[in-house]
Scaffold this active site. Structure first.
Site, PDB file in Angstrom:
ATOM      1  N   ALA A  12     -12.237 -20.472  34.234  1.00 34.79           N
ATOM      2  CA  ALA A  12     -12.515 -19.027  34.243  1.00 34.79           C
ATOM      3  C   ALA A  12     -12.807 -18.475  32.853  1.00 34.79           C
ATOM      4  O   ALA A  12     -13.129 -17.298  32.711  1.00 34.79           O
ATOM      5  CB  ALA A  12     -11.344 -18.276  34.874  1.00 34.79           C
ATOM      6  N   ARG A  14     -15.251 -19.002  30.797  1.00 36.08           N
ATOM      7  CA  ARG A  14     -16.649 -18.687  30.481  1.00 36.08           C
ATOM      8  C   ARG A  14     -17.552 -19.121  31.646  1.00 36.08           C
ATOM      9  O   ARG A  14     -17.090 -19.709  32.616  1.00 36.08           O
ATOM     10  CB  ARG A  14     -17.089 -19.384  29.183  1.00 36.08           C
ATOM     11  CG  ARG A  14     -16.947 -20.874  29.193  1.00 36.08           C
ATOM     12  CD  ARG A  14     -17.401 -21.491  27.857  1.00 36.08           C
ATOM     13  NE  ARG A  14     -17.473 -22.939  27.968  1.00 36.08           N
ATOM     14  CZ  ARG A  14     -16.483 -23.765  27.661  1.00 36.08           C
ATOM     15  NH1 ARG A  14     -15.344 -23.286  27.210  1.00 36.08           N
ATOM     16  NH2 ARG A  14     -16.619 -25.063  27.814  1.00 36.08           N
ATOM     17  N   ASN A  88     -13.707 -24.915  39.947  1.00 36.50           N
ATOM     18  CA  ASN A  88     -14.986 -24.737  39.259  1.00 36.50           C
ATOM     19  C   ASN A  88     -15.070 -25.497  37.939  1.00 36.50           C
ATOM     20  O   ASN A  88     -16.159 -25.924  37.548  1.00 36.50           O
ATOM     21  CB  ASN A  88     -15.199 -23.230  39.014  1.00 36.50           C
ATOM     22  CG  ASN A  88     -16.223 -22.973  37.936  1.00 36.50           C
ATOM     23  OD1 ASN A  88     -17.435 -23.045  38.172  1.00 36.50           O
ATOM     24  ND2 ASN A  88     -15.757 -22.718  36.716  1.00 36.50           N
ATOM     25  N   TYR A 153     -21.336 -38.010  36.318  1.00 35.29           N
ATOM     26  CA  TYR A 153     -21.275 -36.617  36.808  1.00 35.29           C
ATOM     27  C   TYR A 153     -21.752 -36.541  38.268  1.00 35.29           C
ATOM     28  O   TYR A 153     -21.106 -35.905  39.112  1.00 35.29           O
ATOM     29  CB  TYR A 153     -22.144 -35.772  35.887  1.00 35.29           C
ATOM     30  CG  TYR A 153     -22.199 -34.295  36.164  1.00 35.29           C
ATOM     31  CD1 TYR A 153     -21.173 -33.448  35.736  1.00 35.29           C
ATOM     32  CD2 TYR A 153     -23.293 -33.719  36.803  1.00 35.29           C
ATOM     33  CE1 TYR A 153     -21.233 -32.080  35.958  1.00 35.29           C
ATOM     34  CE2 TYR A 153     -23.368 -32.363  37.023  1.00 35.29           C
ATOM     35  CZ  TYR A 153     -22.342 -31.541  36.604  1.00 35.29           C
ATOM     36  OH  TYR A 153     -22.415 -30.180  36.818  1.00 35.29           O
ATOM     37  N   ALA A 154     -22.874 -37.197  38.569  1.00 37.70           N
ATOM     38  CA  ALA A 154     -23.407 -37.159  39.937  1.00 37.70           C
ATOM     39  C   ALA A 154     -22.450 -37.842  40.909  1.00 37.70           C
ATOM     40  O   ALA A 154     -22.275 -37.385  42.048  1.00 37.70           O
ATOM     41  CB  ALA A 154     -24.784 -37.821  39.984  1.00 37.70           C
ATOM     42  N   ILE A 186     -28.078 -23.349  35.895  1.00 32.76           N
ATOM     43  CA  ILE A 186     -27.551 -22.002  35.698  1.00 32.76           C
ATOM     44  C   ILE A 186     -27.427 -21.752  34.198  1.00 32.76           C
ATOM     45  O   ILE A 186     -27.025 -22.643  33.437  1.00 32.76           O
ATOM     46  CB  ILE A 186     -26.155 -21.858  36.365  1.00 32.76           C
ATOM     47  CG1 ILE A 186     -26.173 -22.377  37.821  1.00 32.76           C
ATOM     48  CG2 ILE A 186     -25.674 -20.416  36.297  1.00 32.76           C
ATOM     49  CD1 ILE A 186     -27.082 -21.650  38.775  1.00 32.76           C
TER      50      ILE A 186
HETATM   51  P1  NDP Z   1     -19.132 -24.272  31.089  1.00 32.60           P
HETATM   52  O1  NDP Z   1     -19.185 -25.483  30.235  1.00 32.60           O
HETATM   53  O2  NDP Z   1     -19.808 -23.034  30.653  1.00 32.60           O
HETATM   54  O3  NDP Z   1     -17.593 -23.906  31.373  1.00 32.60           O
HETATM   55  C1  NDP Z   1     -16.707 -24.904  31.815  1.00 32.60           C
HETATM   56  C2  NDP Z   1     -15.375 -24.266  32.144  1.00 32.60           C
HETATM   57  O4  NDP Z   1     -14.472 -25.302  32.546  1.00 32.60           O
HETATM   58  C3  NDP Z   1     -14.758 -23.571  30.945  1.00 32.60           C
HETATM   59  O5  NDP Z   1     -14.051 -22.428  31.393  1.00 32.60           O
HETATM   60  C4  NDP Z   1     -13.782 -24.609  30.423  1.00 32.60           C
HETATM   61  O6  NDP Z   1     -12.749 -23.967  29.725  1.00 32.60           O
HETATM   62  C5  NDP Z   1     -13.290 -25.240  31.735  1.00 32.60           C
HETATM   63  N1  NDP Z   1     -12.770 -26.596  31.557  1.00 32.60           N
HETATM   64  C6  NDP Z   1     -13.448 -27.694  31.156  1.00 32.60           C
HETATM   65  N2  NDP Z   1     -12.614 -28.743  31.108  1.00 32.60           N
HETATM   66  C7  NDP Z   1     -11.392 -28.286  31.483  1.00 32.60           C
HETATM   67  C8  NDP Z   1     -10.110 -28.885  31.620  1.00 32.60           C
HETATM   68  N3  NDP Z   1      -9.911 -30.183  31.354  1.00 32.60           N
HETATM   69  N4  NDP Z   1      -9.081 -28.119  32.041  1.00 32.60           N
HETATM   70  C9  NDP Z   1      -9.259 -26.808  32.306  1.00 32.60           C
HETATM   71  N5  NDP Z   1     -10.435 -26.190  32.204  1.00 32.60           N
HETATM   72  C10 NDP Z   1     -11.487 -26.914  31.788  1.00 32.60           C
HETATM   73  O7  NDP Z   1     -19.619 -24.736  32.516  1.00 32.60           O
HETATM   74  P2  NDP Z   1     -20.424 -23.945  33.661  1.00 32.60           P
HETATM   75  O8  NDP Z   1     -19.866 -22.599  33.828  1.00 32.60           O
HETATM   76  O9  NDP Z   1     -21.862 -24.128  33.404  1.00 32.60           O
HETATM   77  O10 NDP Z   1     -20.070 -24.863  34.924  1.00 32.60           O
HETATM   78  C11 NDP Z   1     -19.042 -24.546  35.832  1.00 32.60           C
HETATM   79  C12 NDP Z   1     -19.092 -25.553  36.980  1.00 32.60           C
HETATM   80  O11 NDP Z   1     -20.378 -25.529  37.572  1.00 32.60           O
HETATM   81  C13 NDP Z   1     -18.862 -26.994  36.536  1.00 32.60           C
HETATM   82  O12 NDP Z   1     -18.123 -27.683  37.504  1.00 32.60           O
HETATM   83  C14 NDP Z   1     -20.264 -27.560  36.445  1.00 32.60           C
HETATM   84  O13 NDP Z   1     -20.270 -28.945  36.632  1.00 32.60           O
HETATM   85  C15 NDP Z   1     -20.924 -26.831  37.586  1.00 32.60           C
HETATM   86  N6  NDP Z   1     -22.374 -26.763  37.475  1.00 32.60           N
HETATM   87  C16 NDP Z   1     -22.975 -26.093  36.431  1.00 32.60           C
HETATM   88  C17 NDP Z   1     -24.358 -26.040  36.362  1.00 32.60           C
HETATM   89  C18 NDP Z   1     -25.085 -25.326  35.273  1.00 32.60           C
HETATM   90  O14 NDP Z   1     -26.327 -25.389  35.258  1.00 32.60           O
HETATM   91  N7  NDP Z   1     -24.417 -24.625  34.361  1.00 32.60           N
HETATM   92  C19 NDP Z   1     -25.191 -26.715  37.359  1.00 32.60           C
HETATM   93  C20 NDP Z   1     -24.464 -27.375  38.399  1.00 32.60           C
HETATM   94  C21 NDP Z   1     -23.112 -27.385  38.437  1.00 32.60           C
HETATM   95  P3  NDP Z   1     -11.977 -24.606  28.467  1.00 32.60           P
HETATM   96  O15 NDP Z   1     -12.986 -25.345  27.648  1.00 32.60           O
HETATM   97  O16 NDP Z   1     -11.359 -23.429  27.801  1.00 32.60           O
HETATM   98  O17 NDP Z   1     -10.941 -25.491  29.082  1.00 32.60           O
END
Ligand code: NDP
Length: 246
Positions: A12, A14, A88, A153-154, A186
């Protein structure tokens, strides 16, 4: 006990997760905000509250199974219920298969797949007890059609489909639905470093001729997690501007 639905949203801080939390809170849910970094979650909580919504923070690393399960259990026990779980948070560790390391494979499977199992296991009991639940697992079109350089990832995202269908079958009679939302490309930090020609190519593959915005995914999640969506379960919904249509 309040009637307000409690929604736990990972990632959540970002991007897509932030938009989902903002939308669910605007729709009247209490948003429990989770990611590793606490400061952006506190900022989002303040922003939601300034807009007359309600939110709380459960910062943790979702790849630490014990800590993650505890965060979900704490949220459920604090509010006496847990209605909505949005898995997410996700990471990429892209590499071609010949060069992909065990660590790159394990990190992605742990964060993007095992964490979803851990979360759903922890959330199932309070959801069954409340005879209501909405689980949404955020996958990717890479999991639907594959993507060179993203075998790890896939694999993780594709596995979410079978996992989600299985728990949909297990929990459906208890009022708990489980679905996958699979975003296309996205506009977030995850995609911001893509070369311009890749972005243009992706746009050309979309019927909408644009990349998606986090709010496009949040709108789909808002419906799938609504009380109205009780007959929608075990499905994978691609929100990708028509890029895959599969
Ligand atoms: P971002 O990289 O912008 O954000 C990822 C989020 O996940 C951050 O809030 C990060 O917070 C959190 N996160 C990552 N690792 C951990 C962890 N180990 N524990 C807790 N929180 C974690 O990603 P998106 O918003 O772009 O993507 C969100 C989802 O959508 C993902 O599952 C991604 O695979 C999927 N997706 C995104 C696409 C795109 O084009 N953007 C396309 C298809 C799918 P923090 O680093 O503070 O922990």
């Amino acid at each position: 006990m309040s009637d307000q639905r409690i929604a736990f949203i990972t990632g959540a801080s970002r991007g897509i997760g932030r938009a989902i939390a903002t939308r669910l809170a605007a729709d009247g849910r209490h948003a429990v905000l989770c990611s590793r970094s606490q400061a952006p979650l506190n900022d989002l909580k303040s922003e939601i509250e300034a807009n007359a919504g309600s939110a709380s923070v459960q910062a943790c690393d979702i790849s630490d199974s014990a800590a993650f399960a505890k965060a979900i259990e704490s949220a459920a026990s604090e509010h006496g219920r847990l209605d909505i779980l949005v898995n997410n948070a996700g990471i990429t560790r892209d590499n071609l298969i010949l060069r992909m390391t065990d660590e790159e494979w394990d990190d992605v499977i742990s964060t993007n797949l095992k964490s979803v199992f851990v979360a759903c296991r922890a959330a199932a009991r309070p959801m069954m007890k409340g005879k209501f639940g909405r689980v949404v697992n955020i996958a990717s079109t890479s999991g639907l059609v594959g993507n060179a350089g993203q075998a790890n990832y896939a694999a993780a995202k594709s596995a979410l489909t079978g996992f989600t269908k299985s728990i949909a079958r297990e929990l459906g009679a208890k009022g708990v639905t489980a679905n996958v939302v699979a975003p296309g490309f996205i506009n977030t930090d995850m995609t911001k470093n893509l070369p311009e020609q890749v972005v243009e190519h992706v746009k050309s593959l979309c019927s909408t001729k644009r990349l998606g915005e986090p709010e496009d995914i949040a709108a789909a999640v808002a419906y799938v997690t609504s009380d109205d969506a009780g007959f929608l379960t075990g499905q994978t919904i691609a929100v990708d501007g028509g890029m895959t249509m599969c």
